[in-house]
Scaffold this motif. Structure first.
Motif, PDB file in Angstrom:
ATOM      1  N   SER A   7       0.831  -1.204   0.000  1.00  0.00           N
ATOM      2  CA  SER A   7       0.000   0.000   0.000  1.00  0.00           C
ATOM      3  C   SER A   7       0.866   1.254   0.000  1.00  0.00           C
ATOM      4  O   SER A   7       0.652   2.186  -0.791  1.00  0.00           O
ATOM      5  CB  SER A   7      -0.924  -0.008   1.220  1.00  0.00           C
ATOM      6  N   ALA A   8       1.838   1.286   0.896  1.00  0.00           N
ATOM      7  CA  ALA A   8       2.730   2.447   0.966  1.00  0.00           C
ATOM      8  C   ALA A   8       3.571   2.582  -0.298  1.00  0.00           C
ATOM      9  O   ALA A   8       3.771   3.687  -0.804  1.00  0.00           O
ATOM     10  CB  ALA A   8       3.639   2.325   2.190  1.00  0.00           C
ATOM     11  N   ALA A   9       4.041   1.460  -0.819  1.00  0.00           N
ATOM     12  CA  ALA A   9       4.846   1.496  -2.043  1.00  0.00           C
ATOM     13  C   ALA A   9       4.022   2.026  -3.213  1.00  0.00           C
ATOM     14  O   ALA A   9       4.510   2.823  -4.026  1.00  0.00           O
ATOM     15  CB  ALA A   9       5.382   0.106  -2.360  1.00  0.00           C
ATOM     16  N   GLY A  10       2.771   1.600  -3.285  1.00  0.00           N
ATOM     17  CA  GLY A  10       1.902   2.068  -4.361  1.00  0.00           C
ATOM     18  C   GLY A  10       1.676   3.568  -4.299  1.00  0.00           C
ATOM     19  O   GLY A  10       1.652   4.258  -5.320  1.00  0.00           O
ATOM     20  N   ARG A  11       1.552   4.087  -3.078  1.00  0.00           N
ATOM     21  CA  ARG A  11       1.358   5.528  -2.916  1.00  0.00           C
ATOM     22  C   ARG A  11       2.661   6.310  -3.067  1.00  0.00           C
ATOM     23  O   ARG A  11       2.650   7.530  -3.055  1.00  0.00           O
ATOM     24  CB  ARG A  11       0.705   5.810  -1.558  1.00  0.00           C
ATOM     25  N   SER A  12       3.754   5.560  -3.241  1.00  0.00           N
ATOM     26  CA  SER A  12       5.057   6.197  -3.471  1.00  0.00           C
ATOM     27  C   SER A  12       5.498   6.072  -4.918  1.00  0.00           C
ATOM     28  O   SER A  12       6.646   6.353  -5.255  1.00  0.00           O
ATOM     29  CB  SER A  12       6.114   5.543  -2.565  1.00  0.00           C
ATOM     30  N   GLY A  13       4.574   5.650  -5.783  1.00  0.00           N
ATOM     31  CA  GLY A  13       4.857   5.645  -7.213  1.00  0.00           C
ATOM     32  C   GLY A  13       5.220   4.302  -7.812  1.00  0.00           C
ATOM     33  O   GLY A  13       5.522   4.220  -9.008  1.00  0.00           O
ATOM     34  N   PHE A  14       5.200   3.217  -7.023  1.00  0.00           N
ATOM     35  CA  PHE A  14       5.525   1.895  -7.548  1.00  0.00           C
ATOM     36  C   PHE A  14       4.280   1.175  -8.058  1.00  0.00           C
ATOM     37  O   PHE A  14       3.183   1.367  -7.530  1.00  0.00           O
ATOM     38  CB  PHE A  14       6.152   1.024  -6.456  1.00  0.00           C
ATOM     39  N   TYR A  38       1.157  -8.102  -4.714  1.00  0.00           N
ATOM     40  CA  TYR A  38       0.873  -8.588  -3.364  1.00  0.00           C
ATOM     41  C   TYR A  38       0.679 -10.095  -3.388  1.00  0.00           C
ATOM     42  O   TYR A  38      -0.095 -10.625  -4.194  1.00  0.00           O
ATOM     43  CB  TYR A  38      -0.391  -7.912  -2.822  1.00  0.00           C
ATOM     44  N   CYS A  39       1.388 -10.791  -2.488  1.00  0.00           N
ATOM     45  CA  CYS A  39       1.249 -12.238  -2.355  1.00  0.00           C
ATOM     46  C   CYS A  39       0.533 -12.540  -1.046  1.00  0.00           C
ATOM     47  O   CYS A  39       0.935 -12.042   0.015  1.00  0.00           O
ATOM     48  CB  CYS A  39       2.625 -12.901  -2.381  1.00  0.00           C
ATOM     49  N   SER A  88      -3.975  -3.723  -5.366  1.00  0.00           N
ATOM     50  CA  SER A  88      -2.649  -3.942  -5.939  1.00  0.00           C
ATOM     51  C   SER A  88      -2.776  -4.240  -7.427  1.00  0.00           C
ATOM     52  O   SER A  88      -3.808  -4.739  -7.892  1.00  0.00           O
ATOM     53  CB  SER A  88      -1.954  -5.110  -5.235  1.00  0.00           C
ATOM     54  N   ASP A  89      -1.717  -3.977  -8.165  1.00  0.00           N
ATOM     55  CA  ASP A  89      -1.740  -4.235  -9.603  1.00  0.00           C
ATOM     56  C   ASP A  89      -1.755  -5.725  -9.909  1.00  0.00           C
ATOM     57  O   ASP A  89      -2.340  -6.162 -10.898  1.00  0.00           O
ATOM     58  CB  ASP A  89      -0.528  -3.579 -10.257  1.00  0.00           C
TER      59      ASP A  89
END
Length: 241
Positions: free
Chosen positions: A192-199, A203-204, A219-220
């Motif tokens: 979640s945090a990574a996604g909001r940081s542009g990644f 998710y597994c 998640s993508d």
């Protein structure tokens, strides 16, 4: 465009199962307090992650291992053991910390990384663990991630999931503001945090079982296993190219 993916390590590529077994063997007296080793180990890990994160958020970074070891007695107390030092000793805690370093990579972890590398992905890892410990996990599990591609929170002085931690990772890797890279983890809060940081995020569910999209967002890529996750990332990136 280079294909880059960053993995969380402990909990994602590395399982806690050995640690839970070690607690059961070292502290047989837990059963007298109606405590299972797995539940105590889970509570200990979760409490340590919380306090570690809160300290980082408040501007006081303390290495995870230090927080983790120190909190053992508090966790036993919170679990209802009125005299924690009567069922465990400082020597027991030291021994369990050593056993934590012997945790093993998950089934499929090596194949997951090998699949990505075979498809020309550059693989990195980002962890709140100390470097020596995580390099040991990779060595013992034959995980092919170069030591130079491991980034630790200890080295950048910021704990996950602070958003500035992921920003520092992007800087370490040399990613431009709009350059695409993926982040993979088995922790909902991490992706979640990574996604909001542009990644882009993968998710597994191998650790937490439930995605909880209503809490952590979408998640993508979502997969039940590490190999399936790698294959989905490869396929999704190809479709988008």
């Amino acid at each position: 465009m280079p294909k880059i993916i960053i993995f969380d390590i402990v909990g994602t590529l590395v399982s806690h199962e050995h640690f839970f077994t070690a607690i059961a063997e070292r502290l047989p007296g837990l059963s007298k307090h109606n405590l299972s080793a797995r539940l105590l180990g889970f509570a200990w890990l979760e409490c340590a992650e919380r306090e570690y994160t809160y300290l980082s958020l408040s501007g006081k970074y303390v290495p995870f291992a230090t927080v983790f070891e120190s909190l053992f007695w508090r966790v036993l107390h919170s679990a209802g053991v009125t005299e924690p030092r009567k069922i465990a000793t400082g020597e027991d805690v030291k021994a369990l910390m050593q056993e934590y370093q012997k945790c093993q990579v998950r089934p499929g972890a090596k194949q997951c990384i090998d699949t990505l590398r075979a498809n020309d992905w550059t693989v990195w890892a980002f962890t709140n663990g100390d470097r020596e410990r995580v390099e040991g996990y990779f060595h013992d599990g034959s995980i092919a991630i170069d030591a130079s591609h491991i980034i630790t929170c200890d080295e950048i002085g910021v704990g996950k999931p602070e958003l500035r931690a992921y920003k520092k990772v992007r800087e370490k890797i040399g990613l431009g503001k709009d350059e695409e890279a993926w982040f993979a983890a088995a922790h909902g809060w991490d992706v979640s945090a990574a996604g909001r940081s542009g990644f882009k995020t993968a998710y597994c569910t191998v650790l937490e079982k439930y995605e909880l999209e209503e809490v952590f967002g979408k998640s993508d890529v979502v997969a039940d296993g590490l190999v399936e996750m790698a294959e989905k990332v490869v396929g999704t990136a190809k479709d988008a190219a």
